[in-house]
Structure formats: structure tokens, C-alpha cells
Design an enzyme around this catalytic site. Sequence first.
Site, PDB file in Angstrom:
ATOM      1  CG  ASP A 142      47.677  44.571  -8.972  1.00 16.50           C
ATOM      2  OD1 ASP A 142      47.206  45.725  -8.978  1.00 16.50           O
ATOM      3  OD2 ASP A 142      47.177  43.634  -8.323  1.00 16.50           O
TER       4      ASP A 142
ATOM      5  CE1 TYR B 140      43.147  40.943 -15.745  1.00 15.56           C
ATOM      6  CE2 TYR B 140      40.745  40.974 -15.661  1.00 15.56           C
ATOM      7  CZ  TYR B 140      41.965  41.625 -15.538  1.00 15.56           C
ATOM      8  OH  TYR B 140      42.002  42.958 -15.216  1.00 15.56           O
TER       9      TYR B 140
END
Length: 297
Positions: A60, A124
Amino acid sequence: MHNRARYLIFFQYIGKKYSGVVSVARHQPGKTGVQDHLEEALQRLKPLSPVSLLVSSRTDAGVHALSNSAHFDLQRRNNMPPFTEYTLVEALNSHLSTEQIRVTRAHRVPSDFHARFRARSRTYLYRIALGVSNYNHLPLTECDLCWGLRNKVLDVGAMRDAASLLAGTHDFSSFAANSHEEVYKSPVKTMAVVSIQTGNSFAHSYFHREMPLLELTFRSQSFLYKQVRRMTGALVAVGQGRMSLSQLADILEARDTRAYPQNILAPTRGLFLTSVDYKESDLQFSDQLTSTENAKG
């Protein structure tokens, strides 16, 4: 054509100025995704036809990457041979020099290779700075690269207990934000790693202010929309004493996005995609295979 080549590239970026990694220029005038700049750089290599990237892992706006990946097909004009991997990386970075985007490596891969579906896992990292009462308390090297919390201490032991609840295979519907794409995805994910490390920023000694860091690592083959930020927010809430382990277990068990408290979502600025992993054999290109494919074509 024998000079048409498929490449897998690995690239990194600081996400602050981009509207996510995928292309948005056609739909949001005035805004760009990382993909827009990569494709523009590829067009400056003067391919025979326009080049379109397929990115392995969507991120994002505001999310960073130390190593994302994408594949594309490129055919040079005048029957020129395919770019070598080294030349491709150097040429792309030359055209990206004004952007906070860098291509780190390239692999020529078979024509059926797919950057998204061949990925074995994605990792991540979420970075949290403690004892940050306002933005000016962050070193320049950490601005927009971590989530600054006022808390000087979090209950890391409780956070690790909470992380163990999230590890393994679960239905993570409660940790997925609503998205039209989620309708087509299974909410069942296997979290191979959910871990928490403590340390200090490398700028700590030069900034003359105590600033402990937490690094939360998550690894899975794939993730749901905003899943990492929601898991991070929940782990921080546990560390702050605002959520108990039993409440976290109830949220997970609910399997409903509406069960997730809306005031604890972690911001984008501390999130990094650190790796997309493939089998080594998938990254090995064979000239003999290409010749066979061309003969069939």
C-alpha cells in the site's frame, strides 16, 4: 522470437511518495505507483513493444520494500540479443536515479515463470521505536521508517506469547480489511514465522537519546489485505496492556473482519517487505529450453 526474454527483477523502494507499488497513473491522475516508474524506465530501453510488469507482492501507499519482485517480457528492436542481467540492472537504475527506487538484481527466467505464483514465501518486517513523544524525537534516518510510540517500554514477553497464538495455520478473516480482492482469496494462511526482536537504531549513539526498537517479523506464502498491519496493531495493544491474550484469541476465533478493533491498526510507515523467496531452480534459465520452446512455436 528468439530474442524475446522474460526477466525477474528484485527491487526496493521507500514508499512515502508513492501510491503503493502497483500502477495507478491511469486511474489516479497526479499520483504514481512504483510500477509506473519501473515501466517508464523499461520503455526508455526502447523495446519492440510496451512492457508491462506483473508484481509479485502488492504493498500500500507508504509501505516500503527492501526486496519486492516482478516479472516482464522484453523484446529488443532490430533482432538485437536480450540484455544481460547485469546490463539490465545498470540501465534501469540509471533511468530511476531521481526516484527512491532501485533494482537490486535480475534473472532471466523461463517463459512460463510467474513472479506471484512461483513465490514460496514472503517476509515482512515491522519496525517500532519506543519513547517517541513527537516526530522531532526521531533521528533523520528513522523518519517515516518506523512507528514511533510514546511508550518507553512494552511487555515484550506478553507480545511474544501473543505472537505464538498467531503462528501456524489459522483462518485470519478477522485480520483482513475488506477488499474486493479478498472475496477470491482463502482467509486460511500459515504463518511460518511471527517473531519479535529488540534492539536499537544504528543512529542511537549519534542522536544522544535513548530509542529502543522492536522489530516484528512475519513470514507466510501469502497475506490478506492489511493483515500484517492488523497483526502488528494487536501485538502492540497486548504489549501496552490494552488487550489480553484471551481477547486476542477471541478476535482470531471470530473469523470476522468486524471483530478487529478499529483503533489499533498499525500505520504504514513502519512496514517493510523484506523478501520474496523462490526455489533456486526456478531462477535458472536454460538456452536449451528456450530453443525447444521456439521450435514448438
